[in-house]
Design a protein around this motif. Structure first.
Motif, PDB file in Angstrom:
ATOM      1  N   TYR A   1       0.849  -1.185   0.000  1.00  0.00           N
ATOM      2  CA  TYR A   1       0.000   0.000   0.000  1.00  0.00           C
ATOM      3  C   TYR A   1       0.887   1.239   0.000  1.00  0.00           C
ATOM      4  O   TYR A   1       1.587   1.496   0.970  1.00  0.00           O
ATOM      5  CB  TYR A   1      -0.912   0.003   1.228  1.00  0.00           C
ATOM      6  CG  TYR A   1      -1.858  -1.173   1.291  1.00  0.00           C
ATOM      7  CD1 TYR A   1      -2.949  -1.233   0.435  1.00  0.00           C
ATOM      8  CD2 TYR A   1      -1.659  -2.201   2.198  1.00  0.00           C
ATOM      9  CE1 TYR A   1      -3.838  -2.296   0.490  1.00  0.00           C
ATOM     10  CE2 TYR A   1      -2.539  -3.284   2.251  1.00  0.00           C
ATOM     11  CZ  TYR A   1      -3.625  -3.320   1.389  1.00  0.00           C
ATOM     12  OH  TYR A   1      -4.487  -4.377   1.449  1.00  0.00           O
TER      13      TYR A   1
ATOM     14  N   ALA B   1      -2.798   4.247  -0.677  1.00  0.00           N
ATOM     15  CA  ALA B   1      -4.073   3.925  -0.036  1.00  0.00           C
ATOM     16  C   ALA B   1      -3.994   4.173   1.464  1.00  0.00           C
ATOM     17  O   ALA B   1      -3.087   3.703   2.138  1.00  0.00           O
ATOM     18  CB  ALA B   1      -4.428   2.465  -0.307  1.00  0.00           C
TER      19      ALA B   1
ATOM     20  N   ARG C   1      -8.791   1.461   2.920  1.00  0.00           N
ATOM     21  CA  ARG C   1      -8.620   0.010   2.989  1.00  0.00           C
ATOM     22  C   ARG C   1      -9.629  -0.661   3.917  1.00  0.00           C
ATOM     23  O   ARG C   1      -9.769  -1.883   3.887  1.00  0.00           O
ATOM     24  CB  ARG C   1      -7.196  -0.342   3.444  1.00  0.00           C
ATOM     25  CG  ARG C   1      -6.102   0.177   2.539  1.00  0.00           C
ATOM     26  CD  ARG C   1      -4.801  -0.561   2.766  1.00  0.00           C
ATOM     27  NE  ARG C   1      -4.333  -0.492   4.138  1.00  0.00           N
ATOM     28  CZ  ARG C   1      -3.485   0.424   4.606  1.00  0.00           C
ATOM     29  NH1 ARG C   1      -3.057   1.368   3.792  1.00  0.00           N
ATOM     30  NH2 ARG C   1      -3.085   0.403   5.855  1.00  0.00           N
TER      31      ARG C   1
END
Length: 225
Positions: free
Chosen positions: A98, A101, A106
């Motif tokens: 990630y 994000a 998430r």
């Protein structure tokens, strides 16, 4: 009509509807918070506000049914999009990295589920009076339902206060990404707008969490009695 339904059934069409319904629900959350902040003006102000809403049954029930349908559409299409995405990639990634994000983005499925469960509890608790029957039938000196005393009674209980504070945290996480992503989904692309959209989510989330938490804390700490 057929063309509209065809577009509606596509992933892009579903995402647009999810974005629009999400913004409607976020708008209601803000409006609901502003109405509840009248608790700081005292018993008469909050009870009069609640009585005003009940005295317009057609408008009140139209809004309730509309919000229920909006929420059902939002949740149903979101689940449909998740299923489509999983079917499009039946084999999971070997590893996930990630980079951009956020935690909010998430955990949308988790926070959305928790928010839904809290809404059901909230309606059973303070709206229907099923969880706690105290003050349900009590009237204030003007003959209005004593919503103010019920709210005060609720948040003088530390367990209810803690539950509602935790719920505000979850709601804030969900709104933070949800509002921004919904605005971006509508396709208004511009460097300035993109910055505004990214800031809109955290701003709305922070405002709602702060407003609702202030009510709970003011009562729990004895500022409001």
């Amino acid at each position: 009509m057929t063309r509209f339904f065809t577009v509606f059934c596509t992933s892009l069409g579903s995402k647009v509807v999810v974005a629009l319904t999400g913004l409607v629900l976020a708008g209601f959350v803000v409006f609901h918070m502003l109405g509840n902040l009248q608790v700081f003006e005292g018993q008469e102000a909050l009870n009069t506000y609640a009585a005003f809403l009940r005295e317009l049954p057609i408008l009140l029930w139209s809004a309730r049914i509309g919000l229920l349908l909006t929420a059902a559409l939002h949740i149903g299409l979101t689940i449909q999009l998740v299923i489509r995405n999983r079917r499009a990639r039946p084999v999971a990634y070997a590893s996930r990295v990630y980079r951009q994000a956020s935690i909010s983005s998430r955990t949308m499925a988790l926070t959305g589920t928790l928010v839904l469960l809290f809404i059901v509890f909230h309606l059973l608790h303070l709206t229907a009076g099923v969880v706690d029957t105290s003050f349900v039938d009590r009237l204030d000196p003007r003959g209005h339902r004593d919503v103010y005393s019920r709210v005060i009674h609720t948040f003088q209980n530390p367990w209810f206060a803690l539950l509602y504070l935790l719920a505000q945290g979850v709601l804030a996480v969900h709104l933070s990404h949800g509002v921004s992503s919904s605005l971006q989904t509508l396709g208004l692309e511009h460097p300035v707008l993109n910055r505004v959209f990214r800031a809109a989510g955290p701003f709305v989330a922070g405002t709602v969490a702060l407003g609702n938490s202030a009510i709970v804390l003011a009562i729990a700490l004895g500022v409001l009695r």
